[in-house]
Write an enzyme that holds these catalytic residues in place. Structure first.
Site, PDB file in Angstrom:
ATOM      1  N   ASP A 152      35.734  54.815 -21.609  1.00  0.00           N
ATOM      2  CA  ASP A 152      36.095  55.395 -22.979  1.00  0.00           C
ATOM      3  C   ASP A 152      35.107  56.074 -24.028  1.00  0.00           C
ATOM      4  OD1 ASP A 152      38.344  53.745 -22.344  1.00  0.00           O
ATOM      5  OD2 ASP A 152      37.963  52.011 -23.559  1.00  0.00           O
ATOM      6  N   CYS A 161      35.658  46.684 -23.615  1.00  0.00           N
ATOM      7  CA  CYS A 161      36.226  47.382 -22.269  1.00  0.00           C
ATOM      8  C   CYS A 161      35.201  47.218 -21.026  1.00  0.00           C
ATOM      9  CB  CYS A 161      36.147  48.861 -22.460  1.00  0.00           C
ATOM     10  SG  CYS A 161      37.263  49.436 -21.152  1.00  0.00           S
ATOM     11  N   LYS A 177      44.593  53.036 -20.547  1.00  0.00           N
ATOM     12  CA  LYS A 177      44.966  51.688 -20.783  1.00  0.00           C
ATOM     13  C   LYS A 177      45.469  51.564 -22.299  1.00  0.00           C
ATOM     14  CE  LYS A 177      40.163  50.989 -21.615  1.00  0.00           C
ATOM     15  NZ  LYS A 177      40.321  50.314 -22.931  1.00  0.00           N
TER      16      LYS A 177
HETATM   17  C1  VGL Z   1      38.198  48.728 -26.936  1.00  0.00           C
HETATM   18  C2  VGL Z   1      38.438  47.845 -28.828  1.00  0.00           C
HETATM   19  C3  VGL Z   1      39.578  47.954 -29.113  1.00  0.00           C
HETATM   20  C4  VGL Z   1      37.384  49.194 -25.815  1.00  0.00           C
HETATM   21  C5  VGL Z   1      39.486  49.068 -26.983  1.00  0.00           C
HETATM   22  O1  VGL Z   1      37.937  49.774 -24.997  1.00  0.00           O
HETATM   23  O2  VGL Z   1      36.336  48.535 -25.602  1.00  0.00           O
HETATM   24  N1  VGL Z   1      37.515  47.938 -27.885  1.00  0.00           N
HETATM   25  N2  VGL Z   1      40.197  48.860 -28.141  1.00  0.00           N
END
Ligand code: VGL
Ligand code: ZN
Length: 208
Positions: free
Chosen positions: A13, A156, A111
């Site tokens: 990410d 994540c 995802k």
């Molecule tokens: C995530 C908050 C919201 C992450 C994803 O990938 O860490 N955190 N969506």
């Protein structure tokens, strides 16, 4: 059998919305990009993930009347923390950080695509209803060792490491390649404890 089974670097990410100024800014997250670029030279297989939400995603506070980021709701039967709008498919916020070198990435796993459930883990959604394809991808290639880095350490990265351990993978987290949100102070330390207790190896890039 392969005498030297491959190990995979999984970069989590590194998207604009998780950088300072983004929708869900992770403090100091921009600092990991040079390391994410540099470490790719040490791995034969590079994989990456993207949080990849539709605009109507149930994790966005804006999609629930009267709710604000940080509130908790029940979404399709399971607890969900609400976030600001972030990583909407095909928007700038969902794109990889501009300075992140992506040419060697063999595959990108998405995802959080189902509006009714969030997915912090790169392997399964939060209720383990559906998988992203990553587990099969690794299994098909007999990959048993994975090295995770990226954002956010306490979401994540943590849930990916815990799922990886459940799948029996030798799971490493490159600590200096990660930054966390610490929504509640102590979240990062608790995430590290949880990962260690599950058998994840936490290491520094210089110890690779
Ligand atoms: C995530 C908050 C919201 C992450 C994803 O990938 O860490 N955190 N969506
Ligand atoms: Zn998200």
């Amino acid at each position: 059998m392969n005498a030297h089974p491959m190990k995979a670097l999984i970069i989590v990410d590194l998207q604009n919305d998780f950088l300072p100024g983004g929708g869900v800014p992770v403090p100091h997250s921009d600092e990991v990009i040079p390391l994410a670029n540099e470490l790719q030279r040490r791995f034969a297989l590079i994989l990456a993930t993207q949080d990849w939400h539709p605009p109507n995603h149930g994790s966005f506070a804006a999609n629930h009347k009267g709710k604000k980021p940080g509130d908790r709701i029940i979404l399709d039967g399971i607890e969900q923390i609400l976030w600001p709008v972030h990583c909407v498919q095909n928007t700038r916020g969902a794109e990889f950080a501009p300075s992140f070198k992506t040419s060697r990435i063999a595959h990108v796993f998405h995802k959080g695509v189902d509006p009714l459930i969030d997915s912090y883990s790169t392997f399964f959604d939060n209720a383990h209803r559906r998988h992203t394809g990553l587990a099969h991808y690794l299994e098909e290639r007999s990959i048993k060792d994975i090295y995770l880095l990226g954002l956010a350490l306490d979401y994540c990265v943590k849930y990916s490491a815990l799922d990886a351990r459940q799948l029996g993978l030798n799971t490493h987290v490159i600590l200096d390649g990660c930054r966390g949100i610490d929504l509640e102070s102590g979240d990062i330390d608790r995430a590290l404890d949880e990962m260690k207790r599950a058998g994840t190896r936490i290491l520094k890039s210089r110890d690779l």
